[in-house]
Scaffold this motif. Structure first.
Motif, PDB file in Angstrom:
ATOM      1  N   PHE A   1      53.865  22.689   2.102  1.00 44.75           N
ATOM      2  CA  PHE A   1      53.555  24.059   1.692  1.00 44.75           C
ATOM      3  C   PHE A   1      54.821  24.897   1.567  1.00 44.75           C
ATOM      4  CE2 PHE A   1      51.993  28.426   2.409  1.00 44.75           C
ATOM      5  CZ  PHE A   1      51.014  28.485   1.424  1.00 44.75           C
ATOM      6  N   ASP A   2      55.871  24.522   2.289  1.00 45.99           N
ATOM      7  CA  ASP A   2      57.139  25.250   2.228  1.00 45.99           C
ATOM      8  C   ASP A   2      57.760  25.196   0.837  1.00 45.99           C
ATOM      9  OD1 ASP A   2      56.846  25.819   4.902  1.00 45.99           O
ATOM     10  OD2 ASP A   2      58.094  24.137   5.573  1.00 45.99           O
ATOM     11  N   GLN A   3      57.369  24.218   0.019  1.00 44.91           N
ATOM     12  CA  GLN A   3      57.914  24.099  -1.331  1.00 44.91           C
ATOM     13  C   GLN A   3      57.295  25.104  -2.290  1.00 44.91           C
ATOM     14  OE1 GLN A   3      57.353  19.457  -1.108  1.00 44.91           O
ATOM     15  NE2 GLN A   3      58.765  19.892  -2.786  1.00 44.91           N
ATOM     16  N   LEU A   4      56.218  25.756  -1.870  1.00 48.12           N
ATOM     17  CA  LEU A   4      55.527  26.723  -2.719  1.00 48.12           C
ATOM     18  C   LEU A   4      56.041  28.136  -2.469  1.00 48.12           C
ATOM     19  CD1 LEU A   4      51.854  25.454  -2.335  1.00 48.12           C
ATOM     20  CD2 LEU A   4      53.140  25.492  -4.482  1.00 48.12           C
ATOM     21  N   CYS A   5      56.223  28.864  -3.544  1.00 46.90           N
ATOM     22  CA  CYS A   5      56.515  30.294  -3.445  1.00 46.90           C
ATOM     23  C   CYS A   5      55.269  31.020  -3.934  1.00 46.90           C
ATOM     24  CB  CYS A   5      57.731  30.647  -4.303  1.00 46.90           C
ATOM     25  SG  CYS A   5      58.176  32.396  -4.236  1.00 46.90           S
ATOM     26  N   MET A   6      54.470  31.527  -3.000  1.00 43.89           N
ATOM     27  CA  MET A   6      53.154  32.068  -3.321  1.00 43.89           C
ATOM     28  C   MET A   6      53.244  33.400  -4.062  1.00 43.89           C
ATOM     29  SD  MET A   6      51.132  29.746  -2.290  1.00 43.89           S
ATOM     30  CE  MET A   6      49.546  30.581  -2.388  1.00 43.89           C
ATOM     31  N   GLY A   7      52.324  33.584  -5.026  1.00 42.31           N
ATOM     32  CA  GLY A   7      52.249  34.805  -5.803  1.00 42.31           C
ATOM     33  C   GLY A   7      50.978  35.579  -5.501  1.00 42.31           C
ATOM     34  N   LYS A   8      50.425  36.235  -6.519  1.00 39.48           N
ATOM     35  CA  LYS A   8      49.271  37.105  -6.315  1.00 39.48           C
ATOM     36  C   LYS A   8      47.957  36.316  -6.354  1.00 39.48           C
ATOM     37  CE  LYS A   8      48.767  38.284 -11.221  1.00 39.48           C
ATOM     38  NZ  LYS A   8      48.685  39.381 -12.210  1.00 39.48           N
ATOM     39  N   LYS A   9      46.914  36.947  -5.819  1.00 40.96           N
ATOM     40  CA  LYS A   9      45.578  36.344  -5.835  1.00 40.96           C
ATOM     41  C   LYS A   9      44.995  36.461  -7.236  1.00 40.96           C
ATOM     42  CE  LYS A   9      42.173  38.435  -3.678  1.00 40.96           C
ATOM     43  NZ  LYS A   9      41.303  38.910  -2.575  1.00 40.96           N
ATOM     44  N   ILE A  10      44.411  35.336  -7.697  1.00 37.19           N
ATOM     45  CA  ILE A  10      43.819  35.300  -9.033  1.00 37.19           C
ATOM     46  C   ILE A  10      42.301  35.436  -8.964  1.00 37.19           C
ATOM     47  CG2 ILE A  10      43.522  33.918 -11.121  1.00 37.19           C
ATOM     48  CD1 ILE A  10      46.118  32.491 -10.427  1.00 37.19           C
ATOM     49  N   ALA A  11      41.707  34.677  -8.045  1.00 32.40           N
ATOM     50  CA  ALA A  11      40.239  34.680  -7.928  1.00 32.40           C
ATOM     51  C   ALA A  11      39.864  34.276  -6.508  1.00 32.40           C
ATOM     52  CB  ALA A  11      39.611  33.727  -8.942  1.00 32.40           C
ATOM     53  N   GLU A  12      38.630  34.609  -6.121  1.00 35.50           N
ATOM     54  CA  GLU A  12      38.164  34.266  -4.784  1.00 35.50           C
ATOM     55  C   GLU A  12      36.709  33.833  -4.836  1.00 35.50           C
ATOM     56  OE1 GLU A  12      38.239  36.016  -0.207  1.00 35.50           O
ATOM     57  OE2 GLU A  12      38.791  37.296  -1.902  1.00 35.50           O
ATOM     58  N   GLY A  13      36.393  32.761  -4.092  1.00 34.68           N
ATOM     59  CA  GLY A  13      35.034  32.258  -4.006  1.00 34.68           C
ATOM     60  C   GLY A  13      34.589  32.165  -2.561  1.00 34.68           C
ATOM     61  N   GLY A  14      33.442  31.526  -2.344  1.00 39.67           N
ATOM     62  CA  GLY A  14      32.892  31.441  -0.993  1.00 39.67           C
ATOM     63  C   GLY A  14      33.685  30.542  -0.074  1.00 39.67           C
ATOM     64  N   PHE A  15      34.349  29.502  -0.626  1.00 35.45           N
ATOM     65  CA  PHE A  15      35.046  28.540   0.208  1.00 35.45           C
ATOM     66  C   PHE A  15      36.555  28.527   0.001  1.00 35.45           C
ATOM     67  CE2 PHE A  15      30.765  26.884  -0.463  1.00 35.45           C
ATOM     68  CZ  PHE A  15      30.359  26.697   0.846  1.00 35.45           C
ATOM     69  N   SER A  16      37.048  29.211  -1.049  1.00 35.87           N
ATOM     70  CA  SER A  16      38.479  29.136  -1.345  1.00 35.87           C
ATOM     71  C   SER A  16      38.933  30.360  -2.124  1.00 35.87           C
ATOM     72  CB  SER A  16      38.792  27.860  -2.150  1.00 35.87           C
ATOM     73  OG  SER A  16      38.091  27.885  -3.386  1.00 35.87           O
ATOM     74  N   THR A  17      40.247  30.533  -2.169  1.00 39.18           N
ATOM     75  CA  THR A  17      40.880  31.595  -2.940  1.00 39.18           C
ATOM     76  C   THR A  17      41.973  30.970  -3.794  1.00 39.18           C
ATOM     77  OG1 THR A  17      40.466  33.200  -1.174  1.00 39.18           O
ATOM     78  CG2 THR A  17      42.114  33.793  -2.820  1.00 39.18           C
TER      79      THR A  17
END
Length: 514
Positions: free
Chosen positions: A232-248
């Motif tokens: 996960f350290d290899q990812l540079c997280m950005g903004k939220k696109i969508a959200e559901g009941g079990f995941s975002t």
């Protein structure tokens, strides 16, 4: 009527399993691997349905089956048993590998497929809360110990999440330790540190006798997909696109490229049960998507196990639902037909692979391009395979569904097939008419509680209203797709032919876009 005992070539092998699930003779197998299901009781007809599904598994040869067991063989030379003990309510899946040298994890294809078949049957029939699942120690089996250490599946999963599948501790292989069944939970904690023991021999054994998760359970270790596992350290997280009941879903950057990250909600709740359930969802989706290669289906890029997330290519045009609800784009008939064709192409391919989506709706369709005239560039792609499943006969029940896109046979908890996707496709085609949200027109009429009332009406034949000015060919397609009887709905291949004919007709004499 199933025979009470195996016949033919399975007879000799069967004797190893009749007296004890872990009987003598297992040491003769190469690279053994097993999974043990302990039911409180086995629901009536469960094993019969399991055998029925196994008989329909692709690329698997059934060597023999009987009232309480089945023996299968894969093209890679593995023999896999599924044996049920009706006295102890124990179901054992056991594999032996005869030909080695395959790509890591691939030699257990039949074993993983059989486990997936059992797990799907359990999930779809609501039996998940009535059993314990264990991974018998392969090291113990190789040593022919009478009672192999049983690692709870949940412990194996937490080990995979915390330590990326590093070794687990088995205490039975030391001669100084009595050969009795021990609980692995006594030597495992959430921090992946075994507790100090007063017995020095046990401490030495724990230090010495570590068994890699990849040798215990290739499916839980995700061995076949190890090349796609990233930190996960290899990812540079950005903004939220969508959200559901079990995941975002978030945008992110991985190795300089923009990607979409589907993050399971387990990172917000650290309970062991929730983590284990989320891992199973990730494992299930990775397993299915990795088998799909089609222009109209998103491809798996990578995944992480801590936190649990799946990584896909990023589609900056967004989902079809965004254009219907937020951007309110006015579609031309050329765009409607091309989007519908791409969805149908993806569905037809999916069904040819013996898979079913079970959650087809505008939210789960991504837009790749608006160049509808270039048939070499896909316009729409199917995504979100969290509820998808391999087709093994018919299904009954589903963990979650949205009534506005779900076929009536699912709501009735009747048995269903891939034709539920065709029903959902009909609703999506109705959405493309941009009349509104499915069934919203009935909200005031039905009142509250809207969902329960709506389900009853849909089962009774209620459908969204199609406008009077809709082209007859397109209207006919929608109405055929949402027929109450599944056998009266077209399949994916027929949908493709129908839509290609409509596109050709529209090109020769453009349909009225008003």
């Amino acid at each position: 009527m199933l025979p009470s005992k195996p016949r033919g070539n399975t007879k000799e092998l069967y004797r190893y399993f009749t007296s004890d699930l872990f009987s003598s003779g297992l040491h003769l197998w190469r690279k053994p691997m097993a999974r043990l299901y302990q039911f409180r009781f086995l629901p009536l007809g469960f094993f019969g349905r399991l055998i029925f599904q196994v008989l329909q598994m692709p690329s698997i040869q059934v060597l023999g089956y009987w009232k309480r067991g089945v023996l299968i063989k894969s093209k890679r030379g593995e023999h896999c048993y599924c044996i049920y003990n009706d006295t102890t309510y124990e179901l054992l899946i056991f594999v032996q590998v005869l030909s080695l040298g395959h790509e890591a994890g691939k030699e257990y294809a039949a074993f993983n497929a059989l486990i997936s078949c059992v797990d799907t049957l359990i999930d779809n029939n609501m039996y998940g809360r009535r059993l314990n699942i264990f991974v018998p120690c392969s090291h113990c089996i190789e040593l022919d110990l009478p009672n192999p250490t049983l690692f709870p599946v949940e412990s194996c999963i937490l080990n995979m999440i915390d330590n990326a599948g590093q070794s687990l501790i088995c205490l039975q292989s030391s001669p100084s330790i009595p050969p009795k069944r021990r609980s692995y939970l006594d030597f495992f904690s959430r921090k992946s540190q075994y507790r100090p023991q007063e017995n020095l021999d046990e401490k030495r054994a724990a230090k010495k006798n570590r068994v890699p998760l990849s040798k215990l359970a290739t499916d839980l270790a995700l061995t076949s997909f190890s090349d796609r596992l990233v930190s996960f350290d290899q990812l540079c997280m950005g903004k939220k696109i969508a959200e559901g009941g079990f995941s975002t879903v978030y945008s992110a950057t991985l190795l300089g490229k923009t990607v979409a990250v589907k993050m399971f909600h387990s990172h917000q709740q650290q309970s062991a049960d929730f983590l284990a359930e989320s891992f199973r969802e990730l494992q299930h989706e990775v397993f299915l998507i990795n088998q799909l290669r089609h222009a109209n289906i998103v491809e798996l890029r990578n995944f992480c196990t801590n936190p649990l997330c799946i990584i896909f290519d990023f589609y900056d045009l967004g989902s079809l639902n965004q254009y219907l609800v937020e951007k309110k784009k006015v579609f031309t008939w050329s765009e409607r037909l091309r989007i519908a064709l791409d969805i149908a192409e993806g569905l037809a391919y999916l069904h040819r692979q013996d898979m079913i989506h079970r959650d087809l709706r505008s939210h789960n369709i991504l837009i790749n391009s608006w160049d509808v005239r270039d048939m070499q560039v896909p316009v729409a792609k199917l995504t979100d395979f969290g509820l998808a499943a391999i087709i093994c006969g018919s299904f009954q029940g589903v963990k979650e569904y949205n009534e506005c896109w779900t076929a009536p046979e699912v709501m009735k908890r009747s048995r269903y097939s891939h034709k539920v996707d065709i029903y959902s496709f009909g609703i999506v085609c109705w959405e493309l008419l941009q009349i509104g949200f499915p069934f919203q027109e009935y909200h005031e009429e039905l009142g509250a509680p809207f969902r329960s009332e709506l389900e009853e009406k849909i089962i009774g034949g209620l459908r969204p209203t199609i406008g009077k000015n809709v082209h007859p060919a397109y209207k006919n397609l929608i109405e055929r797709c949402w027929q109450d009887k599944p056998e009266e709905r077209p399949d994916g291949v027929e949908l493709v032919h129908m839509l290609r004919a409509m596109i050709e007709e529209n090109e020769q004499a453009p349909w009225d876009d008003s």
